[in-house]
Write a protein that holds these residues in place. Structure first.
Motif, mmCIF file in Angstrom:
data_model
loop_
_atom_site.group_PDB
_atom_site.id
_atom_site.type_symbol
_atom_site.label_atom_id
_atom_site.label_comp_id
_atom_site.label_asym_id
_atom_site.label_seq_id
_atom_site.Cartn_x
_atom_site.Cartn_y
_atom_site.Cartn_z
ATOM 1 N N PRO A 185 -10.090 17.064 24.445
ATOM 2 C CA PRO A 185 -9.951 18.451 24.062
ATOM 3 C C PRO A 185 -10.179 19.056 25.426
ATOM 4 O O PRO A 185 -10.938 18.510 26.428
ATOM 5 C CB PRO A 185 -11.180 18.855 23.270
ATOM 6 N N TRP A 186 -9.508 20.079 26.006
ATOM 7 C CA TRP A 186 -9.497 20.712 27.175
ATOM 8 C C TRP A 186 -9.719 22.206 27.199
ATOM 9 O O TRP A 186 -8.945 22.865 26.262
ATOM 10 C CB TRP A 186 -8.508 20.204 28.138
ATOM 11 N N PRO A 187 -10.577 22.851 28.116
ATOM 12 C CA PRO A 187 -10.466 24.405 28.082
ATOM 13 C C PRO A 187 -9.120 25.163 28.777
ATOM 14 O O PRO A 187 -8.560 24.357 29.473
ATOM 15 C CB PRO A 187 -11.638 24.550 28.862
ATOM 16 N N VAL A 188 -8.948 26.126 28.135
ATOM 17 C CA VAL A 188 -7.876 27.012 28.872
ATOM 18 C C VAL A 188 -7.984 27.395 30.171
ATOM 19 O O VAL A 188 -9.264 28.103 30.251
ATOM 20 C CB VAL A 188 -7.168 28.085 27.697
ATOM 21 N N GLU A 189 -7.298 27.148 31.277
ATOM 22 C CA GLU A 189 -7.742 27.510 32.649
ATOM 23 C C GLU A 189 -7.396 28.898 32.784
ATOM 24 O O GLU A 189 -6.477 29.306 32.325
ATOM 25 C CB GLU A 189 -6.898 26.496 33.708
ATOM 26 N N PHE A 190 -8.103 29.617 33.729
ATOM 27 C CA PHE A 190 -7.931 30.942 34.196
ATOM 28 C C PHE A 190 -6.876 30.853 35.034
ATOM 29 O O PHE A 190 -6.435 29.963 35.969
ATOM 30 C CB PHE A 190 -9.080 31.761 34.624
ATOM 31 N N SER A 191 -6.112 31.966 34.993
ATOM 32 C CA SER A 191 -4.963 32.202 36.255
ATOM 33 C C SER A 191 -4.935 33.575 36.559
ATOM 34 O O SER A 191 -5.146 34.459 35.767
ATOM 35 C CB SER A 191 -3.543 31.773 35.349
ATOM 36 N N LYS A 192 -4.797 33.854 37.830
ATOM 37 C CA LYS A 192 -4.595 35.209 38.759
ATOM 38 C C LYS A 192 -3.375 35.609 38.574
ATOM 39 O O LYS A 192 -3.011 36.848 38.862
ATOM 40 C CB LYS A 192 -5.381 35.182 39.927
ATOM 41 N N GLN A 193 -2.429 34.829 38.452
ATOM 42 C CA GLN A 193 -0.830 35.049 38.577
ATOM 43 C C GLN A 193 -0.003 34.965 37.327
ATOM 44 O O GLN A 193 -0.209 33.835 36.708
ATOM 45 C CB GLN A 193 -0.289 34.484 39.932
ATOM 46 N N SER A 194 0.823 35.714 36.993
ATOM 47 C CA SER A 194 1.776 35.713 35.773
ATOM 48 C C SER A 194 2.650 34.801 36.130
ATOM 49 O O SER A 194 3.360 34.869 37.322
ATOM 50 C CB SER A 194 1.971 37.036 35.269
ATOM 51 N N ILE A 195 3.251 33.721 35.152
ATOM 52 C CA ILE A 195 4.414 32.922 35.415
ATOM 53 C C ILE A 195 5.000 32.947 34.389
ATOM 54 O O ILE A 195 4.748 32.287 33.227
ATOM 55 C CB ILE A 195 4.255 31.558 36.014
ATOM 56 N N VAL A 196 6.135 33.959 33.990
ATOM 57 C CA VAL A 196 6.899 34.009 32.595
ATOM 58 C C VAL A 196 8.495 33.569 33.219
ATOM 59 O O VAL A 196 9.207 34.436 33.745
ATOM 60 C CB VAL A 196 6.714 35.478 32.287
ATOM 61 N N LEU A 197 8.594 32.640 32.604
ATOM 62 C CA LEU A 197 9.998 32.164 33.107
ATOM 63 C C LEU A 197 11.208 32.380 32.118
ATOM 64 O O LEU A 197 12.564 32.508 32.467
ATOM 65 C CB LEU A 197 10.048 30.324 32.952
ATOM 66 N N GLY A 198 11.050 32.643 30.901
ATOM 67 C CA GLY A 198 11.961 33.072 30.039
ATOM 68 C C GLY A 198 12.162 32.252 28.879
ATOM 69 O O GLY A 198 11.719 31.201 28.594
#
Length: 331
Positions: free
Chosen positions: A31-44
């Protein structure tokens, strides 16, 4: 909560209350925690029925955050699925699922969205390992009794029940087929009133149109389940006082089945139920005790820092109320 406990102030800033969803193991990965991100990456969209994203947010409620995601991705709010709701006055990270095609763009100063992978099914409530908390409490307490939180009653916290006295009665009135009275109550509660009036302005019509509108279904369901949560807290505390260590490990939330109705009828015995509203009822059983995992406490300048994991649907404030007289405060 004992008056002998030291005072403790929580949620002073979003950064003082951090919540990470812990995803179930996918062998060989644990099991792993969902990491935080400061930048959005939406590829489509890649053609999958559902696309999974990481949603990191600060200072936004789960509903408003997911509505903003839906708006920017140009999908319906109903196309968004999640494993659960995360606190508003907090920094949180979680997975969300988006059904079908979407606009490959997202930008927000308080949120980030990172595209992960596609899959064939949506995300389901509670289908995670749990949640990881990193919480800072402002307090002058020099010591705490960690033995008090080894096992605590698995009650619903104020995030579910609300801070306005009597607000849980809204769900009861809806279930009893008394919507006009429920709405009168809603309009006295600022957050709930704001949502109701927002949808009423959108529909331009009657309360019947508000209650049936897709934009109000999330809030409607929440009000019904808030009453269930209130009943659960009363029922479990009663059972623990009566049975002590013999209290069952699991007990059901109230639902209209004959057996469960009988168990709860001394707390609530409605003469009639609105059958249309019963679709919002959660019919699951719930563990009666809560045992934090990996609990760590550290004295800091001006307070304490706590790190621990809880199972899905459990409330960190319920644990910390065994250590402090908690008060929510913004700084």
């Amino acid at each position: 909560m004992s008056n002998n406990l030291p005072r403790g102030f929580y949620k002073t800033t979003p950064e003082s209350f951090v919540v990470q969803e812990v995803i179930k193991s996918i062998p060989p990965r644990p099991p792993w925690p969902v990491e935080f991100s400061k930048q959005s990456i939406v590829l489509g969209w890649k053609g999958d029925p559902y696309t999974i994203f990481t949603l990191s947010k600060s200072g936004w409620s789960a509903e408003k955050a997911m509505r903003e995601v839906a708006r920017q991705l140009d999908v319906s709010f109903a196309d968004i699925s999640a494993h659960g709701l995360k606190d508003k006055q907090a920094c949180t990270s979680q997975h969300i699922g988006v059904r079908g095609n979407f606009c490959p763009y997202f930008s927000h100063q308080d949120m980030s969205l990172v595209q992960l992978h596609g899959q064939n099914s949506p995300l389901f409530i509670g289908d995670i390992e749990g949640n990881r908390f990193d919480i800072t409490i402002l307090s002058q307490a020099e010591s705490i009794d960690e033995t008090a939180i080894v096992a605590v009653p698995n009650l619903f916290g104020p995030q579910r029940l609300g801070k306005h006295e009597g607000s849980e009665q809204v769900g009861r009135l809806f279930l009893e087929g008394r919507p006009e009275e429920a709405i009168e109550q809603i309009l006295t509660i600022p957050p709930a009133a704001d949502k109701f009036l927002e949808v009423q302005e959108l529909t331009g019509g009657s309360w019947e149109e508000v209650l049936s509108h897709p934009e109000y279904q999330f809030s409607f369901k929440f009000e019904i389940q808030k009453w269930q949560s209130y009943l659960w807290n009363k029922f479990v505390q009663e059972q623990m006082e009566k049975l002590g260590s013999n209290t069952p490990n699991m007990l059901p939330l109230w639902n209209p089945s004959k057996r469960i109705f009988e168990m709860y009828k001394h707390l609530w015995n409605p003469s009639q139920l609105n059958q249309k509203v019963l679709k919002f009822i959660n019919e699951k059983d719930r563990p009666t005790m809560l045992r934090p995992k990996y609990f760590r406490a550290k004295r800091t300048i001006g307070g304490w820092n706590f790190k621990f994991d809880l199972p899905p649907g459990a409330y960190a404030t319920v644990v910390l109320e065994k250590l402090f007289r908690l008060e929510e405060r913004r700084v």
